[in-house]
Design an enzyme around this catalytic site. Sequence first.
Site, mmCIF file in Angstrom:
data_model
loop_
_atom_site.group_PDB
_atom_site.id
_atom_site.type_symbol
_atom_site.label_atom_id
_atom_site.label_comp_id
_atom_site.label_asym_id
_atom_site.label_seq_id
_atom_site.Cartn_x
_atom_site.Cartn_y
_atom_site.Cartn_z
ATOM 1 N N CYS A 1 1.295 -10.617 -0.547
ATOM 2 C CA CYS A 1 0.822 -10.758 0.824
ATOM 3 C C CYS A 1 -0.646 -10.374 0.884
ATOM 4 O O CYS A 1 -1.141 -9.590 0.072
ATOM 5 C CB CYS A 1 1.645 -9.904 1.779
ATOM 6 S SG CYS A 1 1.713 -8.151 1.348
ATOM 7 N N CYS B 1 -5.919 -8.805 -0.439
ATOM 8 C CA CYS B 1 -5.179 -8.242 -1.570
ATOM 9 C C CYS B 1 -4.976 -9.240 -2.710
ATOM 10 O O CYS B 1 -4.769 -8.836 -3.853
ATOM 11 C CB CYS B 1 -3.819 -7.726 -1.115
ATOM 12 S SG CYS B 1 -3.919 -6.383 0.076
ATOM 13 N N HIS C 1 -2.407 0.080 -6.092
ATOM 14 C CA HIS C 1 -2.849 -1.217 -5.575
ATOM 15 C C HIS C 1 -4.370 -1.208 -5.368
ATOM 16 O O HIS C 1 -4.848 -1.107 -4.239
ATOM 17 C CB HIS C 1 -2.115 -1.492 -4.264
ATOM 18 C CG HIS C 1 -2.402 -2.813 -3.615
ATOM 19 N ND1 HIS C 1 -2.997 -3.869 -4.265
ATOM 20 C CD2 HIS C 1 -2.161 -3.241 -2.343
ATOM 21 C CE1 HIS C 1 -3.110 -4.892 -3.428
ATOM 22 N NE2 HIS C 1 -2.620 -4.527 -2.260
#
Length: 390
Positions: free
Chosen positions: A376, A89, A346
Site C-alpha cells: 500500500c 511507500c 519499513h
Amino acid sequence: MSDAVIVGAVRTPVGRRKGSLAGVHPVDLSAHVLRALAERAGVDPALVDDVFWGCVSQVGEQSWNIARNGVLAAGWPETVPGTTLDRQCGSSQQALHFAAATVLSGQADLVVAGGVESMTRVPMGSSVAGGMPFSDAIRDRYRGVEGFAEDAPLPFNQGVGAELMAQRWRFSRTQLDEFALASHEKAAAAQDAGAFDPELAPVALADGGKFAADEGIRRDTSLEKLAELATPFRADGVVTAGSASQISDGAAALAVTTSEWASRHGLRPLARIHTAVAAADDPVTMLTAPIPATAKALRRAGLGIEEIGVYEVNEAFAPVPLAWLAETEAEPERLNPRGGAIALGHPLGASGARIMTSMLQHMRDNGIRYGLQTMCEGGGMANATIVELL
C-alpha cells in the site's frame, strides 16, 4: 522476445529509528548498496545506463536528487545518471517497474533500481513542513467522508485508515496482535537460520564496528506485552504501534537488464519480471489498493493465486495483509514467510527493493517459481509485481 530480468539484489540490514544506522548519511547508505550490488552481481558500473532511486522525504539530506548523489558518493563514473522518484511507500518497487519498462523498450541496457530512507535523520513528514500539499479542491471532494480530517494539516491519516480497515473486515485487537507477534517470530527464526545473510551488505560504522543484522526484531515480545500498548489513532481502536510497521533506516538495490544483454556480458539472471502493475483505491482508507493491484497483476499474468508460491504484502499495519488474505483467499502460510515490516522495519523509500531482495532469496532457497509482491502507498495506491525464478 525480449524480457526484463534481475541480475543482482542486495540490501543493508534495516536499522531501528535512532539505532545503528543513525550516524550514516542517506547518500552514503545509498552509495554502500550501489557498490555492493556492482560487486556481487559482477556489474561494471560504467555500463549502467541509469539509476532509478526511491525516496519519500526528499528534503534536507535526502534532497537535491539523492540518486545522483548516491552514484557520485559510490565512486561510480560521472557518466552514470540517476533520478529520484516518490510513489510513497512503494517508491523503490515503482523504480523496479520503471527499470523493467526502460530495458524492455530498448531505451537502456542496464538499469539499477532501488531506494533509501533514513527516517532517523530525515523524519517522516519533513517534506511537508513548508506548505500544504492538499488544496481546497481535495478538501471539498472528501469533506464528510469518514476518516477525512477536514481541519487537520494532513487530513489523510494512515493510522485512521488502518482502523477503518479493521472495522470493515471486523478484525479484533487480538487478531492484529497475533499477526504482529507472528511477524517477529518468523523474522527471528529466519535470522537465526541465517536466511537473510546472503542478501545483506553489512555497513561499516564510524566506531569501527559493522552493522550486520536487522535490529527491529523483538524477540521478547508477547501477546501480553502487545495487549498493553495504547491505540493512538482511535480511543476505542484496535491498531497500536505493535501492529504497525517500524520507523526505520535502510537502503536496497537491484540490477535490471534483458536476458540477451546479461548473456553477452556473463551475468546470471536471478528472476524474470513477469508482470508489473499499479492500482489505486480510496485515498481516505488509503491502504486497500494491494487488493485490486493483486487482482490486476494476476489477470495480466494469466495466473491464479494458487500458482504463486510466496506472497509479500507489506506490513504497513496488520489489517493490510489480513484484509488482503481475506479477499484473495490466498494460503496464509505463503504470506511473508520470513516476517515483514512489523518486525523488520519499513524504511519508506527502500522498502520495495528490500522486500523484493528478501523475496528473491526465499524463492531461491525454496525453489519457488512465482512470487508476488504488493504494498500500500500514500494516496490510496499500490504496486504489484510478479517475478519468475530463473
